[in-house]
Design a protein around this motif. Structure first.
Motif, PDB file in Angstrom:
ATOM      1  N   ALA A 229       0.847  -1.184   0.000  1.00 52.45           N
ATOM      2  CA  ALA A 229       0.000   0.000   0.000  1.00 52.45           C
ATOM      3  C   ALA A 229       0.883   1.235   0.000  1.00 52.45           C
ATOM      4  N   SER A 230       0.250   2.393  -0.112  1.00 53.77           N
ATOM      5  CA  SER A 230       0.871   3.712   0.056  1.00 53.77           C
ATOM      6  C   SER A 230       1.682   4.185  -1.136  1.00 53.77           C
ATOM      7  N   ALA A 231       1.550   3.554  -2.299  1.00 55.14           N
ATOM      8  CA  ALA A 231       2.204   4.094  -3.490  1.00 55.14           C
ATOM      9  C   ALA A 231       1.396   5.290  -3.982  1.00 55.14           C
ATOM     10  N   PRO A 232       2.012   6.467  -4.142  1.00 50.97           N
ATOM     11  CA  PRO A 232       1.286   7.629  -4.677  1.00 50.97           C
ATOM     12  C   PRO A 232       0.677   7.316  -6.042  1.00 50.97           C
ATOM     13  N   GLU A 233      -0.423   7.972  -6.359  1.00 56.43           N
ATOM     14  CA  GLU A 233      -1.188   7.650  -7.566  1.00 56.43           C
ATOM     15  C   GLU A 233      -0.413   7.891  -8.855  1.00 56.43           C
ATOM     16  N   ASP A 234       0.540   8.814  -8.829  1.00 55.94           N
ATOM     17  CA  ASP A 234       1.248   9.140 -10.063  1.00 55.94           C
ATOM     18  C   ASP A 234       2.464   8.253 -10.325  1.00 55.94           C
ATOM     19  N   VAL A 235       2.692   7.247  -9.452  1.00 57.09           N
ATOM     20  CA  VAL A 235       3.866   6.380  -9.607  1.00 57.09           C
ATOM     21  C   VAL A 235       3.703   5.457 -10.804  1.00 57.09           C
ATOM     22  N   GLU A 236       4.720   5.442 -11.666  1.00 61.11           N
ATOM     23  CA  GLU A 236       4.738   4.579 -12.839  1.00 61.11           C
ATOM     24  C   GLU A 236       5.788   3.485 -12.747  1.00 61.11           C
ATOM     25  N   GLU A 237       6.707   3.631 -11.791  1.00 58.48           N
ATOM     26  CA  GLU A 237       7.801   2.669 -11.667  1.00 58.48           C
ATOM     27  C   GLU A 237       8.146   2.462 -10.200  1.00 58.48           C
ATOM     28  N   ASP A 300       7.932  -6.750  -5.512  1.00 53.66           N
ATOM     29  CA  ASP A 300       7.056  -7.910  -5.717  1.00 53.66           C
ATOM     30  C   ASP A 300       5.751  -7.751  -4.941  1.00 53.66           C
ATOM     31  N   ALA A 301       5.877  -7.320  -3.683  1.00 50.55           N
ATOM     32  CA  ALA A 301       4.684  -7.158  -2.839  1.00 50.55           C
ATOM     33  C   ALA A 301       3.743  -6.122  -3.420  1.00 50.55           C
ATOM     34  N   ALA A 302       4.290  -5.028  -3.927  1.00 50.96           N
ATOM     35  CA  ALA A 302       3.465  -3.967  -4.502  1.00 50.96           C
ATOM     36  C   ALA A 302       2.703  -4.467  -5.724  1.00 50.96           C
ATOM     37  N   LEU A 303       3.391  -5.215  -6.591  1.00 53.88           N
ATOM     38  CA  LEU A 303       2.715  -5.744  -7.768  1.00 53.88           C
ATOM     39  C   LEU A 303       1.660  -6.775  -7.389  1.00 53.88           C
ATOM     40  N   SER A 304       1.968  -7.601  -6.397  1.00 58.97           N
ATOM     41  CA  SER A 304       0.998  -8.608  -5.943  1.00 58.97           C
ATOM     42  C   SER A 304      -0.254  -7.954  -5.374  1.00 58.97           C
ATOM     43  N   ALA A 305      -0.085  -6.749  -4.826  1.00 59.20           N
ATOM     44  CA  ALA A 305      -1.230  -6.020  -4.270  1.00 59.20           C
ATOM     45  C   ALA A 305      -2.041  -5.301  -5.343  1.00 59.20           C
ATOM     46  N   GLY A 306      -1.566  -5.337  -6.589  1.00 58.59           N
ATOM     47  CA  GLY A 306      -2.328  -4.764  -7.691  1.00 58.59           C
ATOM     48  C   GLY A 306      -1.854  -3.414  -8.174  1.00 58.59           C
ATOM     49  N   ILE A 307      -0.704  -2.953  -7.686  1.00 62.15           N
ATOM     50  CA  ILE A 307      -0.186  -1.669  -8.159  1.00 62.15           C
ATOM     51  C   ILE A 307       0.308  -1.832  -9.597  1.00 62.15           C
ATOM     52  N   ASP A 308      -0.155  -0.964 -10.486  1.00 56.76           N
ATOM     53  CA  ASP A 308       0.153  -1.059 -11.911  1.00 56.76           C
ATOM     54  C   ASP A 308       1.386  -0.217 -12.210  1.00 56.76           C
ATOM     55  N   ALA A 309       2.549  -0.850 -12.237  1.00 52.42           N
ATOM     56  CA  ALA A 309       3.795  -0.121 -12.459  1.00 52.42           C
ATOM     57  C   ALA A 309       4.879  -1.090 -12.904  1.00 52.42           C
ATOM     58  N   ARG A 310       5.890  -0.547 -13.576  1.00 48.15           N
ATOM     59  CA  ARG A 310       7.089  -1.327 -13.872  1.00 48.15           C
ATOM     60  C   ARG A 310       7.876  -1.503 -12.578  1.00 48.15           C
ATOM     61  N   HIS A 311       8.742  -2.535 -12.525  1.00 45.13           N
ATOM     62  CA  HIS A 311       9.454  -2.752 -11.271  1.00 45.13           C
ATOM     63  C   HIS A 311      10.882  -3.234 -11.508  1.00 45.13           C
ATOM     64  N   GLY A 312      11.759  -2.870 -10.554  1.00 41.01           N
ATOM     65  CA  GLY A 312      13.147  -3.285 -10.597  1.00 41.01           C
ATOM     66  C   GLY A 312      13.688  -3.442  -9.188  1.00 41.01           C
ATOM     67  N   LEU A 313      14.892  -4.017  -9.098  1.00 41.20           N
ATOM     68  CA  LEU A 313      15.521  -4.274  -7.800  1.00 41.20           C
ATOM     69  C   LEU A 313      17.034  -4.157  -7.937  1.00 41.20           C
ATOM     70  N   ILE A 314      17.622  -3.326  -7.078  1.00 41.93           N
ATOM     71  CA  ILE A 314      19.077  -3.229  -6.979  1.00 41.93           C
ATOM     72  C   ILE A 314      19.469  -3.232  -5.506  1.00 41.93           C
ATOM     73  N   GLY A 315      20.763  -3.374  -5.243  1.00 44.74           N
ATOM     74  CA  GLY A 315      21.227  -3.258  -3.863  1.00 44.74           C
ATOM     75  C   GLY A 315      22.683  -3.631  -3.733  1.00 44.74           C
ATOM     76  N   PRO A 316      23.305  -3.202  -2.650  1.00 38.53           N
ATOM     77  CA  PRO A 316      24.698  -3.581  -2.404  1.00 38.53           C
ATOM     78  C   PRO A 316      24.800  -5.086  -2.155  1.00 38.53           C
ATOM     79  N   GLY A 317      25.836  -5.711  -2.677  1.00 39.64           N
ATOM     80  CA  GLY A 317      26.031  -7.137  -2.421  1.00 39.64           C
ATOM     81  C   GLY A 317      26.195  -7.403  -0.933  1.00 39.64           C
ATOM     82  N   VAL A 318      25.448  -8.381  -0.425  1.00 41.58           N
ATOM     83  CA  VAL A 318      25.493  -8.744   0.993  1.00 41.58           C
ATOM     84  C   VAL A 318      25.650 -10.258   1.099  1.00 41.58           C
ATOM     85  N   TYR A 319      26.686 -10.680   1.788  1.00 42.42           N
ATOM     86  CA  TYR A 319      26.927 -12.115   1.990  1.00 42.42           C
ATOM     87  C   TYR A 319      26.307 -12.579   3.308  1.00 42.42           C
TER      88      TYR A 319
END
Length: 344
Positions: A229-237, A300-319
């Motif tokens: 929840a809580s994605a602003p209405e104008d979010v596309e990504e 993933d959670a946002a898309l599963s909740a029905g938010i219509d947007a493109r999605h990606g994932l990045i982050g620092p490598g963590v072992y």
């Protein structure tokens, strides 16, 4: 280089501050209070969502993107006070009994008291228990010993501890001279600090962003519904900034930024992945693209909740994810640089 060092130092300082605040899923008010104050200090206007997360607009116009990190962590909760005064735990999120044995912890009561304890195998003395080596570590076979004079259920309840009291593991944060960052809960307080670093960079440099950028620090990611929840209405990504996986069969190290192409929920949006990789290449950023076999993100959670947007994932490598985790300043720098290249 001097400018970059300034922001890395700020990120590490914020990571240490966040890691010092216990915040398993469902017990995050103190850490989000801290975040709100820090955003205000940087010159922003954060708001708390109804679920307790922190949402803030960073700047820019049009083609809005919601960047996300989570500040909730793994943890435990008292499931039973045993007749001998010891505590049986139930896990919060993906906490694993195998790697909390002998860990120091804190137990929080509803009335604000905090008690110290240690997680141990039941009958933990090797000189007494001949089956110590063979014993499976589960949440039925490990327990919390309170550092208080208690020997009964009644003694424990008199302290204010009851079923539902949160049990928080000591993060044991350490940053080495060689630049390694070691701690529990780098997932995802390190990336939360990186988003703060990007927000500071935008404000300090009076940066005019090419599109509207929001930051959402969620508080239920570890239990699966952080960004539902809580994605602003104008979010596309949607761009999750979470830990990058490091392990056998993956290219990423704990000195790089990771770009996830697919996780346990499926592939990330092709256009977003392609643009992230191109931004890394164009700016000579040390990155790796990987498939995460057992993973889910706020995107993933946002898309599963029905938010219509493109999605990606990045982050620092963590072992050593969900254990005693390790990353490096180089991974922090690479992640910050990729955010700057992709969002500025």
């Amino acid at each position: 280089m001097k400018k970059e060092k300034k922001y890395i130092e700020y990120i590490l300082k914020q990571a240490e501050a966040l890691l010092a605040i216990d915040s398993p899923s469902g017990f995050t008010e103190k850490v989000t209070d801290y975040l709100c104050e820090e955003y205000k200090r940087l010159g922003y206007k954060p708001v708390k969502t109804k679920k307790g997360g922190v949402l803030v607009e960073i700047g820019g116009k049009g083609n809005a993107i919601l960047t996300m990190a989570h500040v909730d962590t793994l943890g435990g909760m008292v499931a039973e006070i045993k007749s001998n005064g010891r505590l049986r735990l139930t896990r919060v999120g993906g906490l694993n009994a195998n790697n909390i044995e002998t860990e120091n912890c804190r137990i929080y009561t509803l009335d604000g008291k905090v008690y110290d304890g240690t997680v141990q195998l039941t009958d933990a003395s090797i000189h007494v228990n001949d089956d110590y080596q063979k014993s499976e570590r589960t949440f039925d076979s490990v327990e919390v010993l309170l550092d208080e004079k208690v020997s009964s259920k009644e003694d424990v309840k008199a302290l204010g501890i009851e079923n539902g009291s949160f049990v928080c593991m000591d993060p044991r944060t350490r940053i080495t001279e060689s630049g390694y960052i070691k701690s529990r809960f780098l997932d995802d307080k390190l990336s939360t600090a990186i988003l703060l670093g990007f927000a500071k960079y935008v404000k300090d440099e009076d940066l005019k962003l090419s599109r509207k950028v929001y930051q959402h620090i969620t508080v239920f990611e570890e239990v699966g519904h952080g960004a539902c929840a809580s994605a602003p209405e104008d979010v596309e990504e949607l761009l999750s900034v979470d830990m990058g996986c490091v392990g056998e069969g993956l290219e990423c190290t704990d000195r790089q930024v990771s770009i996830c192409v697919k996780d346990g929920h499926g592939p990330y949006h092709y256009d977003v992945v392609k643009a992230l990789i191109q931004a890394a290449k164009d700016n000579h950023i040390d990155y790796a693209a990987d498939v995460y076999p057992y993973y889910g993100s706020d995107a993933d959670a946002a898309l599963s909740a029905g938010i219509d947007a493109r999605h990606g994932l990045i982050g620092p490598g963590v072992y050593a994810s969900h254990g005693y985790e390790r990353s490096h300043k180089d991974a922090v720098a690479a992640t910050l640089e990729l955010l700057k290249a992709y969002l500025a």
